[in-house]
Design a protein around this motif. Structure first.
Motif, mmCIF file in Angstrom:
data_model
loop_
_atom_site.group_PDB
_atom_site.id
_atom_site.type_symbol
_atom_site.label_atom_id
_atom_site.label_comp_id
_atom_site.label_asym_id
_atom_site.label_seq_id
_atom_site.Cartn_x
_atom_site.Cartn_y
_atom_site.Cartn_z
ATOM 1 N N ASN B 128 0.833 -1.196 0.000
ATOM 2 C CA ASN B 128 0.000 0.000 0.000
ATOM 3 C C ASN B 128 0.872 1.253 0.000
ATOM 4 O O ASN B 128 2.083 1.185 0.165
ATOM 5 N N LYS B 129 0.219 2.373 -0.221
ATOM 6 C CA LYS B 129 0.943 3.639 -0.382
ATOM 7 C C LYS B 129 1.918 3.895 0.770
ATOM 8 O O LYS B 129 3.055 4.302 0.564
ATOM 9 N N ASN B 130 1.447 3.617 1.969
ATOM 10 C CA ASN B 130 2.276 3.813 3.167
ATOM 11 C C ASN B 130 3.540 2.975 3.120
ATOM 12 O O ASN B 130 4.642 3.468 3.340
ATOM 13 N N ASP B 131 3.353 1.695 2.816
ATOM 14 C CA ASP B 131 4.490 0.776 2.766
ATOM 15 C C ASP B 131 5.484 1.213 1.695
ATOM 16 O O ASP B 131 6.689 1.180 1.900
ATOM 17 N N GLN B 132 4.934 1.621 0.559
ATOM 18 C CA GLN B 132 5.812 2.040 -0.529
ATOM 19 C C GLN B 132 6.663 3.232 -0.117
ATOM 20 O O GLN B 132 7.864 3.272 -0.363
#
Lengths: 161, 161
Positions: B128-132
């Motif tokens: 997800n965006k956060n992980d990326q």
DNA sequence: AATAATAGTTAACATTGTAAACTGTTAACT
DNA sequence: AGTTAACAGTTTACAATGTTAACTATTATT
């Protein structure tokens, strides 16, 4: 001051390029760090041999470490020349060669493990446990994502099985 | 089924080895994906030239992309041969060569940007965006951590400045 | 017994990294 | 002005690695 560097981490640059930059420096430093041990390359191969629970053939190693078999032969030739491993024909299947660490290698394995761990620590410095775990899990995800893409001879070989 | 692969992500393996495995596959797939465009390598160099706001010399590029100057010469030779760039002597400083994209290259740059973005998306699929974001920031941290370690010719050159 | 598949080797070739010697140009310094 | 040092880029030679194809030896299949 970091504006130049930050460009490297721009999303429009290939992810591979970012990894490549890290890689070059990482192995340069690791090589330097380890040169007094009598080997300056292929630590991961030694670690893989050391960790192998099952019978350790060249095929096993090249699958695990993502080297094609030709490169694997050369790497093992190098390690034999450095007196770090032995190659013996498997009596159960005389096509296979079993790879084992020599005593000389076993003596330096703790130093290698320690050096790698230290190197990884330096690389991951400033990242807390959570971030590190997430980072590794991201790498695993990316690895799996990329594994099945076309244009990859290792995959083709594996699929043929 | 994943037990073998998971070994690659063991902390006692060199981090560089994990990255190296990803790298090989990433560039293999990218090369495959792009081969119809008339270039099959050095996309990051083209992107760097395209993105360069300042004057784009070979020194600038080799610093940014972490190639030594000899490799840089060869890469640019390749890109000149592929009619993707031009090299012109800078009238302000006749030691320098200014690198520019040709029209031919500019036409395919959107496809290259798009291909890289798509490739990165595939690689990061499932994150997800956060992980990326965290992943990229980890890479940046690691990059900086590793930059100052010994055993790195690029650093030595940079430090001499 | 013939054939196919597997493990590993060898040879030839391409790409990339590194080091050293080199040319040409600009900057610095007396 | 003239010498020297620094810089940008090139060339050559060499080493490491990846890729392909042809090869040997061994085992499995039929």
């Amino acid at each position: 001051m970091l504006s130049e560097k930050e460009k490297r981490f721009n999303e429009s640059m290939p992810l591979g390029k970012l990894l490549g930059g890290i890689l070059k420096k990482y192995f340069g430093a690791l090589s330097k760090k380890m040169e007094h041990l009598g080997v300056d390359r292929h630590f991961s191969t030694l670690v893989a041999i050391d960790n192998a629970k099952q019978k350790c053939t060249q095929q096993y190693l090249s699958d695990l470490l993502d080297f094609d078999k030709v490169s694997m032969v050369r790497i093992l030739d190098y390690l034999v020349a450095k007196k770090m491993i032995t190659r013996t024909v498997n009596p159960q299947d005389r096509r296979e060669h079993l790879i084992q660490l020599t005593l000389k290698a076993e003596k330096i394995m703790p130093a290698i493990h320690h050096g790698i761990k230290e190197m990884n620590l330096k690389a991951l410095k400033g990242l807390n446990k959570n971030d590190q775990e997430l980072f590794y899990s991201c790498l695993a995800t990316i690895f799996n994502n990329i594994e099945d893409l076309p244009g990859n001879t290792v995959d083709i070989k594996l699929k043929k099985k």
